[in-house]
Design an enzyme around this catalytic site. Structure first.
Site, mmCIF file in Angstrom:
data_model
loop_
_atom_site.group_PDB
_atom_site.id
_atom_site.type_symbol
_atom_site.label_atom_id
_atom_site.label_comp_id
_atom_site.label_asym_id
_atom_site.label_seq_id
_atom_site.Cartn_x
_atom_site.Cartn_y
_atom_site.Cartn_z
ATOM 1 C CD GLN A 1 43.812 78.435 -45.755
ATOM 2 O OE1 GLN A 1 43.216 79.270 -46.411
ATOM 3 N NE2 GLN A 1 44.831 78.708 -44.981
ATOM 4 C CG ASN B 1 55.642 71.173 -37.871
ATOM 5 O OD1 ASN B 1 54.895 70.543 -38.607
ATOM 6 N ND2 ASN B 1 55.266 72.256 -37.229
ATOM 7 C CG ASN C 1 55.650 78.241 -42.187
ATOM 8 O OD1 ASN C 1 56.692 78.390 -42.801
ATOM 9 N ND2 ASN C 1 54.569 78.982 -42.402
ATOM 10 C CG ASP D 1 59.156 84.822 -48.000
ATOM 11 O OD1 ASP D 1 58.159 85.157 -47.355
ATOM 12 O OD2 ASP D 1 59.686 83.691 -47.889
ATOM 13 N NE ARG E 1 53.491 87.019 -48.660
ATOM 14 C CZ ARG E 1 53.400 86.169 -47.653
ATOM 15 N NH1 ARG E 1 54.457 85.904 -46.888
ATOM 16 N NH2 ARG E 1 52.255 85.570 -47.390
ATOM 17 C CG HIS F 1 58.726 81.441 -45.023
ATOM 18 N ND1 HIS F 1 58.262 82.471 -45.802
ATOM 19 C CD2 HIS F 1 57.630 80.938 -44.398
ATOM 20 C CE1 HIS F 1 56.957 82.586 -45.666
ATOM 21 N NE2 HIS F 1 56.550 81.660 -44.812
HETATM 22 P P1 NAD Z 1 45.816 73.769 -43.505
HETATM 23 O O1 NAD Z 1 45.745 73.538 -42.041
HETATM 24 O O2 NAD Z 1 44.640 74.335 -44.231
HETATM 25 O O3 NAD Z 1 46.179 72.400 -44.233
HETATM 26 C C1 NAD Z 1 47.182 71.566 -43.801
HETATM 27 C C2 NAD Z 1 46.753 70.155 -44.094
HETATM 28 O O4 NAD Z 1 47.836 69.304 -43.777
HETATM 29 C C3 NAD Z 1 45.549 69.706 -43.257
HETATM 30 O O5 NAD Z 1 44.543 69.210 -44.110
HETATM 31 C C4 NAD Z 1 46.130 68.624 -42.360
HETATM 32 O O6 NAD Z 1 45.213 67.578 -42.113
HETATM 33 C C5 NAD Z 1 47.329 68.148 -43.173
HETATM 34 N N1 NAD Z 1 48.418 67.552 -42.398
HETATM 35 C C6 NAD Z 1 48.905 67.916 -41.198
HETATM 36 N N2 NAD Z 1 49.910 67.126 -40.836
HETATM 37 C C7 NAD Z 1 50.072 66.235 -41.831
HETATM 38 C C8 NAD Z 1 50.933 65.155 -42.031
HETATM 39 N N3 NAD Z 1 51.836 64.800 -41.103
HETATM 40 N N4 NAD Z 1 50.846 64.447 -43.179
HETATM 41 C C9 NAD Z 1 49.924 64.783 -44.103
HETATM 42 N N5 NAD Z 1 49.055 65.789 -43.974
HETATM 43 C C10 NAD Z 1 49.137 66.513 -42.846
HETATM 44 O O7 NAD Z 1 47.122 74.642 -43.738
HETATM 45 P P2 NAD Z 1 47.556 75.421 -45.051
HETATM 46 O O8 NAD Z 1 46.991 76.796 -44.993
HETATM 47 O O9 NAD Z 1 47.328 74.587 -46.248
HETATM 48 O O10 NAD Z 1 49.126 75.595 -44.760
HETATM 49 C C11 NAD Z 1 49.975 74.476 -44.734
HETATM 50 C C12 NAD Z 1 51.349 74.863 -44.206
HETATM 51 O O11 NAD Z 1 51.970 75.790 -45.078
HETATM 52 C C13 NAD Z 1 51.328 75.538 -42.836
HETATM 53 O O12 NAD Z 1 52.435 75.035 -42.099
HETATM 54 C C14 NAD Z 1 51.561 77.003 -43.164
HETATM 55 O O13 NAD Z 1 52.129 77.697 -42.078
HETATM 56 C C15 NAD Z 1 52.527 76.862 -44.312
HETATM 57 N N6 NAD Z 1 52.693 78.030 -45.179
HETATM 58 C C16 NAD Z 1 53.951 78.262 -45.666
HETATM 59 C C17 NAD Z 1 54.192 79.325 -46.514
HETATM 60 C C18 NAD Z 1 55.562 79.579 -47.075
HETATM 61 O O14 NAD Z 1 55.746 80.603 -47.751
HETATM 62 N N7 NAD Z 1 56.563 78.737 -46.846
HETATM 63 C C19 NAD Z 1 53.120 80.167 -46.853
HETATM 64 C C20 NAD Z 1 51.855 79.896 -46.365
HETATM 65 C C21 NAD Z 1 51.643 78.820 -45.519
HETATM 66 C C1 LMR Z 2 53.018 83.166 -44.901
HETATM 67 O O1 LMR Z 2 54.137 83.654 -45.116
HETATM 68 O O2 LMR Z 2 51.989 83.595 -45.446
HETATM 69 C C2 LMR Z 2 52.897 82.040 -43.914
HETATM 70 O O3 LMR Z 2 54.123 81.416 -43.731
HETATM 71 C C3 LMR Z 2 52.336 82.549 -42.627
HETATM 72 C C4 LMR Z 2 52.054 81.466 -41.642
HETATM 73 O O4 LMR Z 2 52.501 81.620 -40.487
HETATM 74 O O5 LMR Z 2 51.407 80.465 -41.989
#
Ligand code: NAD
Ligand code: LMR
Length: 327
Positions: A15, A107, A133, A161, A164, A189
């Site tokens: 995503q 992770n 995460n 954050d 936001r 985070h």
């Molecule tokens: P998602 O599941 O849509 O996409 C993650 C992608 O990563 C998938 O296509 C998956 O196949 C791939 N993937 C998984 N492990 C992998 C690896 N070892 N090597 C390469 N690719 C790999 O998830 P998303 O919505 O894109 O979110 C991704 C991450 O970001 C999640 O951990 C989510 O919690 C985190 N996130 C962090 C923040 C922040 O503020 N830090 C905010 C939103 C989401």
């Molecule tokens: C966010 O802050 O939107 C994400 O880190 C939430 C989550 O757990 O993927």
């Protein structure tokens, strides 16, 4: 024409990847005169690789003048080869019945391997942003797994954050988001983060003069920012993606091109300031210039803030202890 910058993105078919790659290729992250080569990593599974292929076809169909090349792979050493910037987005999501500790360990394996791959093949100046995460601890693990790269080049994303918090403050004070400066989000985070507007200004005037409401701060603002990720998941059925990608672009753009004296929040390895043990990946206020960040130091910490900082630090220390045997 400038030399292309190599940008590696993991989890490229997810995503966030889908909201991120097109904006990078259009020049929103590194500038409208900066060509980029996208080096995209996905899991080896057929479905993930097919989805990645589709994303690459769409990138091609955009005919971005700045997109000087693309690589799609399931091999971290191919994705990170000579990378100048690495956005580590891909991570293992929490599955049914999975404890936070299990998530950390799953992770930890990914980020140990990716840190080692960066160590081996990336540019010696690679700038790394961990989004996946638990972002702070994953960034810590990657940093510790890359002993030949400068520790300061590993960062975790707290910019979402920060953004936001800016919007909540602007709404409350009835001012424009862009008028607020000197905000910081301390720590992890996670819901323990501490968004702190004690130093914030609006057009040079203290924001506290407009929002003098300790109850709103403690009982509405701080919890709302901390739990915003969960609220988005509740509303969308999926975690934040466009806003997360936007924050990643803000983080890297400011790191590379400079924040013009403005404070931004970055998760960076502590140098021991504010009583945060060295190397803990912690959200601090920084300013950025010429590709380097500088922590804003010597801010006064009152009792309320100290308690909030202690709480988020305790959580990070617990996460660190949970993965220390792997490092
Ligand atoms: P998602 O599941 O849509 O996409 C993650 C992608 O990563 C998938 O296509 C998956 O196949 C791939 N993937 C998984 N492990 C992998 C690896 N070892 N090597 C390469 N690719 C790999 O998830 P998303 O919505 O894109 O979110 C991704 C991450 O970001 C999640 O951990 C989510 O919690 C985190 N996130 C962090 C923040 C922040 O503020 N830090 C905010 C939103 C989401
Ligand atoms: C966010 O802050 O939107 C994400 O880190 C939430 C989550 O757990 O993927």
């Amino acid at each position: 024409m400038k030399t292309p910058v190599r940008v590696a993105v993991t989890g490229a078919a997810g995503q966030i990847g889908y909201s991120l790659l097109f904006r990078i290729a259009s020049g929103e992250m590194l500038g409208k005169d900066q060509p980029v080569i996208l080096q995209m990593l996905e899991l080896p599974m057929e479905k993930a690789q097919a989805a990645l292929k589709g994303v690459m076809m769409e990138l091609e169909d955009c005919a971005f003048p700045l997109l000087a090349g693309m690589v799609g792979t399931d091999d971290a050493e191919v994705a990170f080869k000579d990378a100048d910037i690495a956005l580590l987005v891909g991570a293992r999501p929490r599955g049914p019945g999975m404890e936070r500790k299990d998530l950390l360990l799953e992770n930890a394996k990914i980020f140990t391997a990716q840190g080692a791959a960066l160590n081996k093949v990336a540019s010696r100046n690679v700038k790394v942003l961990v989004v996946g995460n638990p972002a702070n601890t994953n960034a810590y693990i990657a940093m510790k797994s890359a002993p030949d790269l400068p520790a300061k080049n590993f960062t975790a994303m707290l910019r979402l954050d920060h953004n936001r918090a800016l919007s909540q403050l602007a709404n409350k004070a009835g001012v424009a988001v862009g008028e607020i400066e000197k905000l910081v989000v301390w720590g992890n985070h996670s819901p323990t983060m501490y968004p702190d507007y004690r130093f914030a200004t609006v057009n040079g005037q203290s924001l506290k003069d407009k929002i003098n409401d300790a109850d709103w701060n403690a009982n509405e603002f701080i919890p709302k920012v901390g739990k915003r990720g969960a609220a988005i998941i509740e509303a969308r059925g999926l975690s934040s993606a466009a806003s997360a990608a936007n924050a990643a672009i803000d983080h890297i753009r400011d790191w590379v091109l400079g924040s013009n004296g403005k404070w931004v929040t970055m998760g960076i390895p502590s140098d021991g300031s504010y009583g945060i043990p060295k190397d803990v990946m912690f959200g601090f206020a920084v300013t950025t210039k010429d590709g380097e960040y500088t922590m804003v130091k010597d801010l006064p910490v009152d009792d309320f803030s100290q308690k909030a900082i202690d709480k988020t630090l305790a959580e990070l220390e617990e996460e660190r202890a949970g993965v220390s045997h792997l490092l």
